[in-house]
Design a protein around this motif. Structure first.
Motif, PDB file in Angstrom:
ATOM      1  N   ALA A  33     -21.169  10.812 -17.990  1.00 25.39           N
ATOM      2  CA  ALA A  33     -20.899  12.000 -17.162  1.00 25.39           C
ATOM      3  C   ALA A  33     -19.838  11.690 -16.109  1.00 25.39           C
ATOM      4  O   ALA A  33     -18.935  12.500 -15.873  1.00 25.39           O
ATOM      5  N   ILE A  34     -19.919  10.516 -15.491  1.00 28.64           N
ATOM      6  CA  ILE A  34     -18.920  10.118 -14.499  1.00 28.64           C
ATOM      7  C   ILE A  34     -17.557   9.975 -15.171  1.00 28.64           C
ATOM      8  O   ILE A  34     -16.542  10.434 -14.646  1.00 28.64           O
ATOM      9  N   ALA A  35     -17.534   9.350 -16.341  1.00 29.60           N
ATOM     10  CA  ALA A  35     -16.278   9.151 -17.077  1.00 29.60           C
ATOM     11  C   ALA A  35     -15.635  10.489 -17.423  1.00 29.60           C
ATOM     12  O   ALA A  35     -14.422  10.657 -17.282  1.00 29.60           O
ATOM     13  N   GLN A  36     -16.435  11.440 -17.879  1.00 35.19           N
ATOM     14  CA  GLN A  36     -15.895  12.749 -18.240  1.00 35.19           C
ATOM     15  C   GLN A  36     -15.358  13.470 -17.008  1.00 35.19           C
ATOM     16  O   GLN A  36     -14.339  14.152 -17.084  1.00 35.19           O
ATOM     17  N   ALA A  41      -9.159  12.541 -17.448  1.00 37.11           N
ATOM     18  CA  ALA A  41      -7.812  13.090 -17.266  1.00 37.11           C
ATOM     19  C   ALA A  41      -6.749  12.082 -17.704  1.00 37.11           C
ATOM     20  O   ALA A  41      -5.672  12.478 -18.149  1.00 37.11           O
ATOM     21  N   CYS A  42      -7.064  10.802 -17.594  1.00 34.02           N
ATOM     22  CA  CYS A  42      -6.091   9.768 -17.963  1.00 34.02           C
ATOM     23  C   CYS A  42      -6.524   8.935 -19.164  1.00 34.02           C
ATOM     24  O   CYS A  42      -5.698   8.541 -19.981  1.00 34.02           O
ATOM     25  N   HIS A  43      -7.810   8.628 -19.257  1.00 28.86           N
ATOM     26  CA  HIS A  43      -8.338   7.750 -20.311  1.00 28.86           C
ATOM     27  C   HIS A  43      -9.065   8.544 -21.384  1.00 28.86           C
ATOM     28  O   HIS A  43      -9.696   9.553 -21.085  1.00 28.86           O
ATOM     29  N   VAL A  44      -9.021   8.073 -22.611  1.00 32.90           N
ATOM     30  CA  VAL A  44      -9.913   8.595 -23.647  1.00 32.90           C
ATOM     31  C   VAL A  44     -11.264   7.938 -23.384  1.00 32.90           C
ATOM     32  O   VAL A  44     -11.385   6.717 -23.478  1.00 32.90           O
ATOM     33  N   VAL A  45     -12.239   8.749 -23.026  1.00 36.35           N
ATOM     34  CA  VAL A  45     -13.543   8.203 -22.672  1.00 36.35           C
ATOM     35  C   VAL A  45     -14.584   8.414 -23.764  1.00 36.35           C
ATOM     36  O   VAL A  45     -15.668   7.834 -23.702  1.00 36.35           O
ATOM     37  N   THR A  50      -9.395  14.435 -27.371  1.00 35.03           N
ATOM     38  CA  THR A  50      -8.148  14.550 -28.131  1.00 35.03           C
ATOM     39  C   THR A  50      -6.886  14.198 -27.353  1.00 35.03           C
ATOM     40  O   THR A  50      -5.835  14.012 -27.963  1.00 35.03           O
ATOM     41  N   SER A  51      -6.945  14.137 -26.020  1.00 36.09           N
ATOM     42  CA  SER A  51      -5.721  13.819 -25.293  1.00 36.09           C
ATOM     43  C   SER A  51      -6.021  12.988 -24.055  1.00 36.09           C
ATOM     44  O   SER A  51      -7.123  13.038 -23.508  1.00 36.09           O
ATOM     45  N   ALA A  52      -5.021  12.231 -23.640  1.00 36.75           N
ATOM     46  CA  ALA A  52      -5.100  11.414 -22.426  1.00 36.75           C
ATOM     47  C   ALA A  52      -3.702  10.923 -22.113  1.00 36.75           C
ATOM     48  O   ALA A  52      -2.761  11.143 -22.882  1.00 36.75           O
ATOM     49  N   THR A  53      -3.533  10.243 -21.000  1.00 32.88           N
ATOM     50  CA  THR A  53      -2.246   9.660 -20.639  1.00 32.88           C
ATOM     51  C   THR A  53      -1.983   8.477 -21.575  1.00 32.88           C
ATOM     52  O   THR A  53      -2.831   7.594 -21.683  1.00 32.88           O
ATOM     53  N   PRO A  54      -0.846   8.454 -22.256  1.00 30.54           N
ATOM     54  CA  PRO A  54      -0.586   7.380 -23.224  1.00 30.54           C
ATOM     55  C   PRO A  54      -0.655   5.971 -22.641  1.00 30.54           C
ATOM     56  O   PRO A  54      -1.079   5.041 -23.321  1.00 30.54           O
TER      57      PRO A  54
END
Length: 107
Positions: A33-36, A41-45, A50-54
């Protein structure tokens, strides 16, 4: 036992009973829940994201990076993140929860 020594011993026992456990276990569900909320916004958690900062590593990659280094090393990193990451001022329990979640991703 003298009265003052008895009072000191009782006070110490009461303080120790109030102290949180030094190595309380993290809750992987809370970590997710914290990760989401803070990290997605930056990491694939999660695998379904489907998206994150490369440039930001996925949580699965972070878990692999810390494999063999121990969870204490990962917790230390989360407590003092590198400059690119925002200072989220995570509590000790949130760090334990995130660490538990990342560890659970390793399978």
């Amino acid at each position: 036992m003298s009265s003052s020594l008895h009072h000191s011993a009782c006070a110490l026992a009461m303080l120790l009973s109030l102290a949180p456990p030094a190595l309380a276990a993290g809750d992987a569900q809370e970590g997710q829940a914290i990760a989401q909320k803070w990290c997605a916004a930056c990491h694939v958690v999660m695998e379904t994201q489907t998206s994150a900062t490369p440039a930001a590593p996925s949580f699965a990659a972070i878990g692999e990076k810390y494999r063999g280094k121990g969870l204490a090393a990962l917790a230390a990193f989360l407590a003092d993140p590198h400059p690119v990451m925002p200072d989220m001022s995570l509590t000790r329990q949130e760090i334990r929860d995130l660490t538990a979640y990342i560890d659970a991703l390793r399978g």
